[in-house]
Design a protein around this motif. Structure first.
Motif, PDB file in Angstrom:
ATOM      1  N   ALA A 822       0.736  -1.374  -0.166  1.00 22.55           N
ATOM      2  CA  ALA A 822       0.176  -0.037  -0.076  1.00 22.55           C
ATOM      3  C   ALA A 822       0.863   1.243   0.033  1.00 22.55           C
ATOM      4  O   ALA A 822       0.116   2.516   0.240  1.00 22.55           O
ATOM      5  N   ARG A 823       2.084   1.278  -0.281  1.00 22.39           N
ATOM      6  CA  ARG A 823       2.872   2.482  -0.610  1.00 22.39           C
ATOM      7  C   ARG A 823       2.777   2.828  -2.030  1.00 22.39           C
ATOM      8  O   ARG A 823       3.436   2.549  -3.015  1.00 22.39           O
ATOM      9  N   TRP A 824       1.638   3.425  -2.324  1.00 22.10           N
ATOM     10  CA  TRP A 824       1.097   3.805  -3.554  1.00 22.10           C
ATOM     11  C   TRP A 824       1.925   4.765  -4.309  1.00 22.10           C
ATOM     12  O   TRP A 824       2.106   4.456  -5.608  1.00 22.10           O
ATOM     13  N   GLN A 825       2.633   5.911  -3.727  1.00 21.65           N
ATOM     14  CA  GLN A 825       3.407   6.822  -4.520  1.00 21.65           C
ATOM     15  C   GLN A 825       4.675   6.127  -4.991  1.00 21.65           C
ATOM     16  O   GLN A 825       5.149   6.137  -6.270  1.00 21.65           O
ATOM     17  N   ALA A 826       5.264   5.291  -4.091  1.00 21.69           N
ATOM     18  CA  ALA A 826       6.562   4.865  -4.464  1.00 21.69           C
ATOM     19  C   ALA A 826       6.313   3.554  -5.471  1.00 21.69           C
ATOM     20  O   ALA A 826       7.208   3.338  -6.398  1.00 21.69           O
ATOM     21  N   ALA A 855      -1.262   3.586 -13.021  1.00 21.72           N
ATOM     22  CA  ALA A 855      -2.375   4.558 -12.838  1.00 21.72           C
ATOM     23  C   ALA A 855      -3.432   4.089 -11.801  1.00 21.72           C
ATOM     24  O   ALA A 855      -3.902   4.842 -10.904  1.00 21.72           O
ATOM     25  N   GLY A 856      -3.457   2.698 -11.557  1.00 20.30           N
ATOM     26  CA  GLY A 856      -4.150   2.107 -10.430  1.00 20.30           C
ATOM     27  C   GLY A 856      -3.748   2.722  -8.930  1.00 20.30           C
ATOM     28  O   GLY A 856      -4.352   3.069  -8.151  1.00 20.30           O
ATOM     29  N   CYS A 857      -2.489   2.819  -8.763  1.00 24.40           N
ATOM     30  CA  CYS A 857      -1.679   3.214  -7.481  1.00 24.40           C
ATOM     31  C   CYS A 857      -2.097   4.567  -7.437  1.00 24.40           C
ATOM     32  O   CYS A 857      -2.566   5.237  -6.292  1.00 24.40           O
ATOM     33  N   LEU A 858      -1.990   5.564  -8.710  1.00 30.00           N
ATOM     34  CA  LEU A 858      -1.948   7.032  -8.285  1.00 30.00           C
ATOM     35  C   LEU A 858      -3.545   7.392  -8.110  1.00 30.00           C
ATOM     36  O   LEU A 858      -3.920   8.298  -7.496  1.00 30.00           O
ATOM     37  N   PHE A 859      -4.271   6.571  -8.750  1.00 29.16           N
ATOM     38  CA  PHE A 859      -5.789   6.783  -8.333  1.00 29.16           C
ATOM     39  C   PHE A 859      -6.237   6.565  -6.824  1.00 29.16           C
ATOM     40  O   PHE A 859      -6.895   7.217  -6.487  1.00 29.16           O
ATOM     41  N   ARG A 860      -5.539   5.597  -6.406  1.00 33.10           N
ATOM     42  CA  ARG A 860      -5.676   5.396  -4.777  1.00 33.10           C
ATOM     43  C   ARG A 860      -5.270   6.737  -3.985  1.00 33.10           C
ATOM     44  O   ARG A 860      -5.789   6.968  -2.991  1.00 33.10           O
ATOM     45  N   LEU A 861      -4.380   7.534  -4.614  1.00 30.55           N
ATOM     46  CA  LEU A 861      -3.940   8.939  -3.848  1.00 30.55           C
ATOM     47  C   LEU A 861      -4.736   9.898  -4.381  1.00 30.55           C
ATOM     48  O   LEU A 861      -4.543  11.185  -3.757  1.00 30.55           O
ATOM     49  N   ALA A 890     -10.513  -0.250 -19.453  1.00 32.42           N
ATOM     50  CA  ALA A 890     -11.680   0.731 -19.572  1.00 32.42           C
ATOM     51  C   ALA A 890     -12.475   0.548 -18.221  1.00 32.42           C
ATOM     52  O   ALA A 890     -13.023   1.608 -17.818  1.00 32.42           O
ATOM     53  N   LEU A 891     -12.658  -0.497 -17.738  1.00 27.87           N
ATOM     54  CA  LEU A 891     -13.559  -0.722 -16.508  1.00 27.87           C
ATOM     55  C   LEU A 891     -12.716   0.343 -15.384  1.00 27.87           C
ATOM     56  O   LEU A 891     -13.612   0.929 -14.830  1.00 27.87           O
ATOM     57  N   LEU A 892     -11.521   0.048 -15.266  1.00 32.69           N
ATOM     58  CA  LEU A 892     -11.157   1.049 -14.331  1.00 32.69           C
ATOM     59  C   LEU A 892     -11.102   2.639 -14.717  1.00 32.69           C
ATOM     60  O   LEU A 892     -11.326   3.372 -13.726  1.00 32.69           O
ATOM     61  N   ALA A 893     -11.132   2.641 -16.113  1.00 32.14           N
ATOM     62  CA  ALA A 893     -11.530   4.360 -16.518  1.00 32.14           C
ATOM     63  C   ALA A 893     -12.833   4.469 -16.055  1.00 32.14           C
ATOM     64  O   ALA A 893     -13.355   5.762 -15.637  1.00 32.14           O
ATOM     65  N   ARG A 894     -13.944   3.702 -16.430  1.00 28.69           N
ATOM     66  CA  ARG A 894     -15.343   4.116 -15.962  1.00 28.69           C
ATOM     67  C   ARG A 894     -15.537   4.226 -14.300  1.00 28.69           C
ATOM     68  O   ARG A 894     -16.282   5.175 -14.057  1.00 28.69           O
ATOM     69  N   ARG A 895     -14.828   3.408 -13.638  1.00 28.87           N
ATOM     70  CA  ARG A 895     -14.879   3.679 -12.210  1.00 28.87           C
ATOM     71  C   ARG A 895     -14.417   5.005 -11.690  1.00 28.87           C
ATOM     72  O   ARG A 895     -14.782   5.246 -10.421  1.00 28.87           O
ATOM     73  N   GLN A 896     -13.332   5.493 -12.512  1.00 33.85           N
ATOM     74  CA  GLN A 896     -12.576   6.559 -12.097  1.00 33.85           C
ATOM     75  C   GLN A 896     -13.436   7.832 -12.817  1.00 33.85           C
ATOM     76  O   GLN A 896     -12.789   8.907 -12.641  1.00 33.85           O
ATOM     77  N   GLY A 897     -14.270   7.552 -13.578  1.00 42.59           N
ATOM     78  CA  GLY A 897     -14.904   8.813 -14.398  1.00 42.59           C
ATOM     79  C   GLY A 897     -14.033   9.202 -15.507  1.00 42.59           C
ATOM     80  O   GLY A 897     -14.094  10.372 -15.758  1.00 42.59           O
TER      81      GLY A 897
END
Length: 974
Positions: A822-826, A855-861, A890-897
């Motif tokens: 869970a160290r998303w930035q690193a 991108a999945g990590c950065l969306f967490r932040l 695309a599913l990740l994109a929809r979830r994040q708008g």
């Protein structure tokens, strides 16, 4: 009439093969052109359609397809067939057809003349007027029947009348049809079928002078070629495709007759010779197949009506098998010269034999076999003896035919001598497969003294290494080695045995042992000794330490000064460099430079081509993509311009296909891989590689079930063959798929077993591409410590090695581990670093995966950079056509708008109306005036793929010709 090959059949539905009584294609195959010619005529009555072709060619099947077409859905289709026994059933086919038309008749409107049909059509008597009074005149009565039949047919309205096998039509049927067609009803379409070689002139005359209002179309159905045979066999077996070699076997054996092809498939199945092999089906090795019974009976029934002289000519032709000049056939006959000539004339007139370019013989092989099998053995042997003498008088002497006839005449020693001469000629002409066939038969079936056996075994061994088809000669070579042999001969035979074991990708331990033994006996043959040392240097043998493999490679290099063959020197340099590349030993680059310098960068000999392609392939595995492209492109050009075999070109194309997959140039790659799969059926190691690419592409396209089956199979095959250098590509996809489908534990265990092998063989530089997928599986399974230990161990093993993929793959793996904590930035930073490293290597698919993960990590932040990374990912997946990955992103994109790029309706690649890079490349070459074949050679594609890209380019640009394309590009609009 015999074969010892195995022909692979891909993706066969076992229900078709194992449980049905017949093997029949559910769809019509290979007759699209004929359908397109016939349907328009049938759609606009009145019309006459004639379908001509020999027995088994598919006339009835085509008729059935026509009758079922929607264009004829609103019209009754009445069918009748002629029979061989004509009397006492005149007008039989017409009457048979009309019996099925009762539901379309009413009693109203029929004139009294139709009452004359009551005796012929008792089933319709209730609809017919009363029987008219007798005329007392047979001719008049018959004409009245004709009138009644014509009126009855006309009363049916628009109707299709099908009359089959008109070569057996009785005189009254032919006469009536002449009457009917002189003024046919407006809504009538008549369809005839017949065998052209048997039909009488009366039937042909029926359509000679039709009224101008009647449309007439006639087609003669040709035998199937290999492509149509392949399509038919695949359809009949429920397969996606069958190999070109299997199709060629079927086509040759059945002479392109669809009926016979399906009968042969049924025979293969019924005899248990169609067997499951891996993911496909194959034909067991057998000596001979019977002629399908329907074909056999037809031929023999016709032969039975010949005079004795004609039967003698036919039997001689069957024994001769191939078309021969008339004097050879006459000399083979067991009758006087004049009788033979008279008999030949009769057989030609009856259509049992044909004349072609001054030679005579049977039309197809099935007829040959039907007659041949009916000849008693003693007479058959005498005919073979006569045939051997006859063909010896031809110029040039057909040595293969001479050997064949001597063998079947029982003249064993003469056969052995002739077969060796024939094999020598085949080898001189580059026909190694024929040489193998000849020599294999002699070694298996002739009593030979040790000296001759060893000499022939050496020839067989060399021919088998160059033959395109894999032939199992291991047993024959081993048998020869069991005799007393001179030292040099033993060394050469041991070497050839090891090479054949290597080619079969079987028994790696035995292969290594035989190479090692060969070196001991090859002290006076440095070229073979060095080659054997390279075989010992390949790190494919379990329980052999890596250091020992490297030592053998170093010994091979030390022996190079003793080699006076420049091409062999280049071959050894390339092979040693290939192994060192996979090991990450930086010395590979020095050897590659020597190889390039010695050849001027342009291989001009087959061995040089192999050296380039081998090194290019492993350079690609290791991530040296620029060097791989240089070497593989040069090898491809060299294969086209030197004495390289066709298979050398296929190997080059295989390497270029791997490079195309690695670099993300997937446009047209699926078609190229399918082409290569068919041509590498008998090369299991290389077939496994192209199967791996096919499976990886299937996964990317989202064909998950097919991908899982294919990946599972190809991983098993690579492990069984010891082909661990081929394993990283399919293993990576295999792990990724299993991780998403919940099969993590089992696949992790399997992958870790592969890792242990890679580590033992020192192949981490090529295998590191699997590490990110395995780490992701471990992280998903909450086994972070194991993931960390794996990455640390791999980093340690790779330290100091030349491994271009390592920085990118290890950065991605580290990023996945960091994300697991869970160290998303690193984690995002590490994954972006990995993506940029993949970019430098031109690995767009892996780069897109790393960016998606970042991108999945950065969306967490809540980091806004995530959207840009995901947009790049979506665009790249769309360009590649990686639908599975695109859907996930695309599913990740929809979830994040995040808005996704629009997909073009013509496909997933996202080019829209813009030309893809490959389409643009093809279009520009076409505009220079190059033909499709020339473009195919330039771009290393198939002509069919070029045609597809050119057609797409013209369609997108709204153009209709190459000339318009040239103007378009010249004016700067492209």
């Amino acid at each position: 009439m015999s074969g010892r090959r195995e022909h692979e059949v891909g993706d066969v539905d076992p229900r078709n093969v194992e449980t049905t009584g017949q093997i029949v294609s559910p769809t019509l195959v290979g007759r699209d052109e004929e359908l397109q010619r016939l349907l328009p005529a049938l759609a606009r009555p009145p019309a006459v359609v004639v379908i001509e072709g020999e027995a088994g060619i598919g006339k009835t099947r085509l008729v059935a397809e026509l009758a079922s077409r929607p264009e004829l859905a609103d019209r009754p289709v009445l069918t009748g067939g002629c029979v061989h026994i004509r009397e006492p059933f005149p007008l039989g086919p017409v009457v048979e057809a009309l019996r099925g038309g009762g539901e379309h008749l009413t009693a109203a409107g029929l004139s009294p003349v139709t009452g004359a049909l009551r005796p012929l059509l008792p089933e319709l008597a209730h609809l017919l007027p009363a029987m008219p009074e007798s005329l007392g005149d047979r001719v008049g009565e018959r004409h009245r029947v004709f009138r009644g039949l014509a009126e009855l047919i006309g009363s049916l309205g628009p109707v299709v009348l099908i009359l089959e096998d008109m070569h057996w039509a009785d005189e009254q049927t032919v006469e009536f049809l002449g009457y009917l067609l002189s003024d046919p009803p407006a809504g009538l379409c008549v369809m005839f079928t017949f065998r052209g070689e048997e039909v009488g002139p009366g039937v042909r005359a029926l359509t000679a002078r039709l009224p101008a209002s009647v449309a007439r179309v006639q087609v003669a159905l040709p035998p199937f070629g290999t492509a149509a045979t392949s399509e038919l066999a695949a359809s009949a077996l429920g397969a996606e495709r069958v190999s070109e070699d299997f199709a060629s076997y079927l086509c040759d054996r059945a002479s392109g007759l669809p009926f016979a092809i399906q009968e042969l498939l049924a025979l293969l199945r019924a005899r248990g010779t169609l067997v499951r092999r891996g993911s496909g089906w194959a034909r067991k090795t057998i000596d001979e197949l019977d002629v399908p019974i329907g074909v056999r009976d037809s031929v023999l029934e016709r032969v039975s009506h010949l005079t004795a002289a004609a039967r003698a000519a036919v039997e001689a032709a069957a024994v001769l098998e191939v078309l021969v000049p008339v004097p050879a056939l006459v000399a083979t006959c067991r009758v006087s010269r004049q009788e033979a000539l008279d008999g030949l004339d009769e057989a030609l007139e009856r259509g049992l034999l044909l004349e072609q370019s001054g030679k005579v013989g049977f039309r197809h092989l099935l007829a040959v076999q039907a007659v041949y099998d009916s000849i008693p053995l003693s007479r058959r042997q005498d005919l073979h003896s006569r045939a051997a003498s006859a063909v010896r008088e031809l110029n040039p002497v057909p040595l293969g035919q001479v050997a064949h006839h001597l063998r079947h005449a029982g003249l064993v020693q003469d056969w052995v001598e002739a077969a060796e001469k024939a094999a020598d000629r085949a080898i001189a002409l580059g026909d190694d497969s024929e040489a193998v066939r000849l020599l294999e038969a002699v070694l298996r079936h002739a009593p030979l003294e040790d000296g001759r056996r060893s000499r022939l075994a050496v020839k067989l061994g060399w021919a088998s290494t160059d033959a395109r088809q894999e032939v199992n000669v291991v047993g024959l070579l081993s048998d020869a080695l069991g005799r007393e042999l001179p030292r040099a001969v033993r060394g050469e035979l041991l070497f050839l045995l090891a090479v054949n074991l290597e080619r079969a990708a079987d028994e790696p331990e035995r292969q290594w042992q035989v190479f090692a033994e060969a070196v001991e006996y090859l002290d006076g043959q440095p070229a073979l000794a060095v080659h054997a040392m390279v075989g010992l240097g390949l790190p494919t043998t379990p329980n052999v330490p890596l250091a020992e493999h490297v030592a053998w490679l170093e010994r091979a290099l030390e022996q190079l000064p003793a080699i006076d063959e420049p091409a062999l020197t280049v071959f050894i340099l390339g092979k040693v460099a290939m192994v060192l590349t996979a090991m990450g030993d930086p010395r590979w680059a020095t050897l590659a430079s020597r190889m390039l310098e010695q050849t001027g960068g342009a291989p001009a000999h087959r061995r040089e081509v192999i050296a380039y392609s081998s090194l290019g392939m492993d350079a690609c595995y290791a991530g040296h993509h620029e060097m791989a492209e240089r070497l593989l492109t040069a090898a491809m050009r060299g294969a086209a311009g030197c004495d390289a075999t066709r298979m050398a070109e296929i190997f080059c194309r295989k390497g270029l296909a791997v490079l195309a997959y690695s670099r993300g140039t997937w446009d047209g790659l699926a078609e190229e891989v399918a082409f290569l799969v068919d041509r590498l059926t008998d090369r299991p190691r290389y077939r496994a590689l192209v199967d791996a690419i096919a499976a990886c592409l299937a996964l990317a396209r989202g064909e998950l079930d097919a991908a899982r089956r294919q990946l599972d199979d190809v991983v098993d095959r690579c492990l069984a063959m010891g082909a661990i250098d081929l394993l990283p590509l399919p293993m990576s996809s295999y792990i990724r798929l299993a991780t998403t489908q919940g099969g993590g534990a089992a696949v992790i265990e399997r992958a870790e077993a592969a890792c242990a092998v890679w580590e033992a063989r020192g192949l981490w530089p090529v295998s590191v591409r699997t590490v990110p997928a395995l780490v992701e599986a471990l992280v998903t399974a909450d086994r972070l410590e194991e993931a960390e230990e794996l990455v640390s161990r791999v980093e340690q093993r790779l330290r100091g090695l030349d491994a271009p993929l390592a920085p990118a793959a290890l950065a991605q793996a580290r990023g996945l581990i960091t994300a697991g904590t869970a160290r998303w930035q690193a984690a995002a930073d590490q994954l972006v670093t990995a993506a940029e490293a993949y970019d430098r290597l031109r690995c767009p698919y892996e780069a897109a995966q790393a960016r998606e993960q970042a991108a999945g990590c950065l969306f967490r932040l809540g980091d806004r950079r995530a959207e840009d990374l995901l947009q790049q990912t979506l665009t790249e997946y769309g360009r590649l056509g990686a639908r599975w990955d695109l859907d996930r992103a695309a599913l990740l994109a929809r979830r994040q708008g995040v808005s996704s790029p629009a997909r073009h309706r013509s496909g997933p690649r996202g080019y829209g109306s813009t030309l893809s890079p490959r389409e643009d490349e093809v279009a520009r070459l076409a505009a220079t005036g190059l033909s499709n074949k020339e473009i195919a050679r330039e771009l290393f594609l198939s002509a069919k793929t070029v045609d597809k890209h050119l057609g797409a380019a013209l369609r997108k640009l709204g153009l209709h010709s190459r000339t318009a394309l040239a103007h378009h590009l010249r004016d700067g609009a492209g």
